[in-house]
Design a protein around this motif. Structure first.
Motif, PDB file in Angstrom:
ATOM      1  N   UNK A 112       3.220   6.232   5.939  1.00 14.87           N
ATOM      2  CA  UNK A 112       2.365   6.780   6.995  1.00 14.87           C
ATOM      3  C   UNK A 112       2.895   8.096   7.542  1.00 14.87           C
ATOM      4  N   UNK A 113       4.200   8.324   7.437  1.00 12.99           N
ATOM      5  CA  UNK A 113       4.797   9.559   7.963  1.00 12.99           C
ATOM      6  C   UNK A 113       5.413  10.430   6.874  1.00 12.99           C
ATOM      7  N   UNK A 155      -2.529   6.794   5.365  1.00 13.05           N
ATOM      8  CA  UNK A 155      -2.834   6.169   6.658  1.00 13.05           C
ATOM      9  C   UNK A 155      -3.219   4.700   6.503  1.00 13.05           C
ATOM     10  N   UNK A 156      -3.489   4.262   5.281  1.00 15.98           N
ATOM     11  CA  UNK A 156      -3.856   2.874   5.040  1.00 15.98           C
ATOM     12  C   UNK A 156      -2.635   1.980   4.857  1.00 15.98           C
ATOM     13  N   UNK A 164       0.821  -1.201   0.000  1.00 19.24           N
ATOM     14  CA  UNK A 164       0.000   0.000   0.000  1.00 19.24           C
ATOM     15  C   UNK A 164       0.861   1.260   0.000  1.00 19.24           C
ATOM     16  N   UNK A 165       1.968   1.207   0.748  1.00 19.54           N
ATOM     17  CA  UNK A 165       2.864   2.369   0.789  1.00 19.54           C
ATOM     18  C   UNK A 165       3.427   2.663  -0.596  1.00 19.54           C
ATOM     19  N   UNK A 166       3.812   1.621  -1.300  1.00 21.90           N
ATOM     20  CA  UNK A 166       4.381   1.803  -2.638  1.00 21.90           C
ATOM     21  C   UNK A 166       3.327   2.340  -3.598  1.00 21.90           C
ATOM     22  N   UNK A 225     -10.077   6.423   9.489  1.00 21.39           N
ATOM     23  CA  UNK A 225      -8.608   6.344   9.516  1.00 21.39           C
ATOM     24  C   UNK A 225      -8.036   7.099  10.706  1.00 21.39           C
ATOM     25  N   UNK A 226      -7.129   6.473  11.418  1.00 20.30           N
ATOM     26  CA  UNK A 226      -6.554   7.067  12.622  1.00 20.30           C
ATOM     27  C   UNK A 226      -5.761   8.331  12.287  1.00 20.30           C
TER      28      UNK A 226
END
Length: 444
Positions: free
Chosen positions: A45-46, A38-39, A2-4, A160-161
């Motif tokens: 995420x950062x 955030x997923x 997901x990050x990619x 989403x957090x």
């Protein structure tokens, strides 16, 4: 993975955003509303995707040969006044360190709201903006609706957090506001299977909103459905569907959901509800005492000790109205309400002047559905601290641009030709002379 994927989408879109500012504006709306990073589970995420997109969009706006001035409408002027007033109240904040930290976040949102105002200029831009909002929020609605079906409604749906809609109540309101926008887009879809798919997505969003166990969300969805029914051209069919589907949805939810909804009428025995009322009293007392309000992020023990009926009941605002009242005083509340009033009047103007023009049907439908979304926000927002959530401001931009487009089209439309009724010549009548003889009048 997901990050990619998120990284590739953002980096792949930046060259297009550098060429066309509107693409950068839409990318910003997507990243700020959906928060897709955030997923992920890793570096995404950062990673500062939002700052990267904002910088590229502003650079593209500065170098663009297209004229993208800030549209100076009453809505724009009021929003500028509201932003200036928030800067002034921050200077007099009760807790300066917390206020300036929140000021930094809010001013970024407001800056990019003005950027979106500058790049969204045409009908197709508005349509793309609505699609971005629907995809960004509908993702969580479809996902949450499936989760509600699988769990039988026994587990709550969360957003989403670390975002505006991370709380279950905020997510419910976001999904409720998305349903009318989905309905608008469904009317424009060319294929039947597409319309059916959108209809299923609307149902899943409604189930996710119920699965959040949000009492304010239930009140918001009731208000929104009533408004949509009043605006519908098929009231009998709409009433029949509501009578059929609403009981089915309520029967599907478990007993614990019904028990929580029953506490709406028994708020005196609910600690959460009484904590919110205590916070509302505190905000009102503070605004009466301080003309500039308490500034950003003033919901701390020190302010409750000075102004709350129950000093020990420290609680967040949980109301857009008392949030702006407590943080920015009565003048801030007045500016915020004027902003909502102007947006509503713009939408009503579109509906009124677009009626009877087939080529403006899209505008009247969009304006009515945005009104339904704003009704949901006005009701649900009365119980949530979502004053700075950016989606209502983007809907405000959509209404403002749509009104401009409708005004231009009406100005170019040929004026109706008045029907001239030919005047008949007078009919000659025989008149009687004083002597009793009939005299035929002379025709000139």
């Amino acid at each position: 993975m997901r990050d990619i994927l998120v990284t590739l989408l953002v980096l792949g879109g930046l060259p297009f955003a550098l060429q066309r500012p509107v693409i950068g504006g839409l990318m910003w709306v997507w990243i700020s509303v959906m928060n897709p990073h955030t997923q992920g589970w890793g570096f995404a995420t950062t990673f500062p995707f939002a700052q990267l997109i904002a910088g590229v969009t502003i650079l593209s706006l500065l170098k663009s040969r297209e004229k993208n001035p800030l549209p100076m409408t009453p809505i724009t002027v009021t929003l500028i006044g509201f932003v200036i007033w928030m800067n002034i109240t921050t200077l007099f904040a009760i807790i300066p360190s917390a206020a300036w930290a929140q000021w930094n976040k809010v001013m970024k949102i407001m800056l990019m709201t003005f950027v979106v105002m500058m790049v969204i200029r045409k009908r197709e831009h508005v349509r793309h903006l609505i699609w971005v909002l629907v995809i960004s929020l509908g993702y969580y609605g479809v996902k949450g609706g499936i989760f509600t079906v699988r769990s039988g409604g026994n587990q709550r749906v969360w957003g989403p957090l670390g975002t505006f809609i991370g709380d279950n109540n905020a997510l419910a309101l976001a999904l409720i506001m998305t349903i009318p926008l989905m309905y608008y887009l469904m009317q424009e879809l060319p294929k039947r299977w597409m319309r059916h798919l959108m209809l299923v997505s609307m149902g899943l969003c409604a189930l996710a909103a119920l699965g959040s166990y949000s009492r304010g969300g239930v009140l918001a969805i009731v208000a929104m459905l009533i408004f949509m029914w009043k605006k519908s051209r098929h009231k009998l069919v709409g009433a029949a569907l509501l009578i059929l589907l609403v009981p089915l949805a309520l029967v599907f939810m478990p007993d614990q959901w019904g028990a929580r909804m029953d506490t709406i009428a028994e708020y005196q025995a609910d600690g959460s509800a009484m904590g919110r009322i205590n916070a509302w009293h505190m905000a009102f007392n503070l605004a009466c005492d301080r003309f500039f309000g308490g500034g950003f992020s003033m919901y701390e023990p020190v302010t409750f000790a000075m102004y709350a009926p129950d000093p020990s009941g420290v609680h967040a605002a949980h109301s857009i109205y008392f949030q702006v009242l407590g943080e920015h005083g009565f003048l801030g509340l007045a500016l915020y309400l004027i902003l909502g009033f102007l947006t509503w009047r713009y939408a009503a103007w579109i509906v009124r002047h677009g009626r009877g023009h087939p080529d403006l049907q899209w505008a009247t439908s969009l304006a009515a559905m945005i009104q339904a979304s704003l009704i949901g926000f006005a009701v649900g927002g009365a119980f949530l601290s979502l004053l700075y959530w950016d989606v209502p401001y983007y809907l405000m931009v959509a209404i403002m641009v749509t009104r401009t487009v409708v005004g231009q089209q009406l100005a170019l439309a040929p004026a109706p030709v008045p029907t001239v009724v030919p005047r008949m010549p007078p009919v000659s009548r025989n008149v009687e002379s004083p002597q009793g003889r009939t005299v035929r009048p002379e025709v000139k």
